[in-house]
Write an enzyme that holds these catalytic residues in place. Structure first.
Site, PDB file in Angstrom:
ATOM      1  N   HIS A   1      -0.949  10.474  -2.982  1.00  9.10           N
ATOM      2  CA  HIS A   1      -2.219  10.006  -2.440  1.00  9.10           C
ATOM      3  C   HIS A   1      -3.365  10.934  -2.841  1.00  9.10           C
ATOM      4  O   HIS A   1      -4.489  10.479  -3.055  1.00  9.10           O
ATOM      5  CB  HIS A   1      -2.134   9.924  -0.916  1.00  9.10           C
ATOM      6  CG  HIS A   1      -3.413   9.516  -0.259  1.00  9.10           C
ATOM      7  ND1 HIS A   1      -4.106   8.388  -0.624  1.00  9.10           N
ATOM      8  CD2 HIS A   1      -4.134  10.091   0.735  1.00  9.10           C
ATOM      9  CE1 HIS A   1      -5.198   8.282   0.125  1.00  9.10           C
ATOM     10  NE2 HIS A   1      -5.233   9.293   0.940  1.00  9.10           N
TER      11      HIS A   1
ATOM     12  N   HIS B   1       0.827  -1.201   0.000  1.00  9.16           N
ATOM     13  CA  HIS B   1       0.000   0.000   0.000  1.00  9.16           C
ATOM     14  C   HIS B   1       0.867   1.260   0.000  1.00  9.16           C
ATOM     15  O   HIS B   1       1.515   1.578   0.984  1.00  9.16           O
ATOM     16  CB  HIS B   1      -0.895  -0.028   1.238  1.00  9.16           C
ATOM     17  CG  HIS B   1      -1.882   1.081   1.326  1.00  9.16           C
ATOM     18  ND1 HIS B   1      -1.857   2.012   2.340  1.00  9.16           N
ATOM     19  CD2 HIS B   1      -2.938   1.397   0.535  1.00  9.16           C
ATOM     20  CE1 HIS B   1      -2.861   2.855   2.180  1.00  9.16           C
ATOM     21  NE2 HIS B   1      -3.536   2.501   1.090  1.00  9.16           N
TER      22      HIS B   1
END
Length: 350
Positions: A71, A29
């Site tokens: 992100h 991740h």
């Protein structure tokens, strides 16, 4: 058993269900984001060295339409842009997916300008050791991540990428549509078929439906524990997680990426989501497995300090026992070790 998940270009997304269930996929991740600032080449590289099967770049676009890995397009908290006086005038306020943001945004910078910035840790209070790397790493491009994965795909090992399109409707509205550009870049890398080492994920629906008509690559519908897709293509994520909702998702997606709370919240009894998704041929890759106490269920915490690491391997094992097909984790080495132990136990009991 082999399942065909949809009609159209993605109808070739047929993979033995038995393979998915016996070989859970470890997805790094944002790289090894528990140990290095997220979405940096250092983070991705460390995750690969730890044995992750896939590395996950979140994708946003620059002013000159280059995919970079952040992100969010709001880079205020993940770069040192605030320390660059030459960009002070570019601070602005925007509404993105209904939320107001005040800061700096990738679409207002060229790639050359973004390359003058350096990454900083997004969670410095929880991950102070990561913050020691602030200012050391550039913002990577998708092209650099592709090259990294290919470089490490040697000696029979294949490292895949798992890109997420961030705010695709917003970017389309400001004149930067993502789909065709992403498909073309992945195709140029040699990736266009279901068996290629790529998953494309999104929290939005129409973005994935468009991609479904453009590529054979496997698509993953992300689902949060609350709220609804930003493109308003479904009433809520909760509705999408019902048997009827999952049947609709299976028409265009290979699988789902649910918030892990949708499968089991804390120490509560698990839901039926795994069985319901598998019943319509969807795979499940829940997110996000993190080691810090604050992210773990109470029974798996160590002490009361939210930043102290608890028993993440036990949580991952709990979900593997429920039948998930893969998982996102900030700590790839823990995920890889937990999977190995789970496999060994499963083999011993056969």
């Amino acid at each position: 058993m082999v399942l065909a998940l949809a009609s159209g270009p993605a109808s070739a997304q047929t993979v033995p269900m038995s393979q998915a269930l016996t070989s859970p996929t470890v997805i790094a991740h944002r790289g090894a984001s528990g140990l290095r600032p997220e979405h940096t080449i250092a983070s991705y590289t460390l995750a690969i060295e730890m044995g992750a099967d896939f590395i996950e770049p979140d994708l946003v676009l620059t002013k000159d339409d280059v995919f970079v890995c952040r992100h969010e397009n709001d880079i205020t908290g993940t770069t040192d842009v605030a320390k660059h006086p030459e960009f002070a005038a570019r601070r602005t306020e925007k509404v993105i997916d209904g939320e107001k943001h005040n800061g700096w945004f990738t679409e207002d910078f060229t790639l050359a300008e973004l390359k003058t910035l350096r990454a900083v840790e997004r969670l410095p209070k929880l991950r102070p050791d990561n913050a020691k790397y602030d200012g050391q790493f550039e913002i990577p491009t998708l092209a650099e991540v592709i090259a990294l994965a290919k470089t490490h795909s040697t000696n029979g090992r294949v490292v895949g990428i798992y890109p997420e399109t961030k705010h695709p409707s917003y970017f389309a509205q400001i004149g930067h549509p993502m789909e065709a550009r992403l498909v073309a870049q992945l195709k140029a890398a040699g990736w266009s078929k279901p068996g290629d080492p790529v998953f494309i994920q999104s929290f939005e629906v129409n973005n994935l439906k468009r991609l479904h008509t453009m590529t054979g690559l496997r698509l993953i519908q992300l689902m949060d524990a609350s709220g609804a897709p930003a493109d308003a293509a479904a009433p809520s994520y909760a509705a999408m997680a019902t048997p009827a909702g999952l049947t609709a998702v299976a028409r265009y997606a290979y699988g789902i990426g649910p918030n892990k709370d949708l499968i089991q919240k804390g120490d509560d009894a698990p839901s039926t989501l795994v069985a319901d998704a598998h019943a319509v041929g969807l795979r499940l890759h829940p997110w996000t497995f993190r080691a810090e106490n604050v992210f773990l269920p109470p029974s798996l915490r160590t002490g009361t300090d939210p930043a102290v690491h608890g028993r993440l391997a036990d949580e991952i094992t709990r979900f593997l026992d429920l039948g998930i097909d893969g998982f996102f984790t900030d700590f790839a080495y823990i995920g890889v070790d937990a999977r190995a132990a789970w496999r060994a136990k499963a083999k011993a009991t056969q």
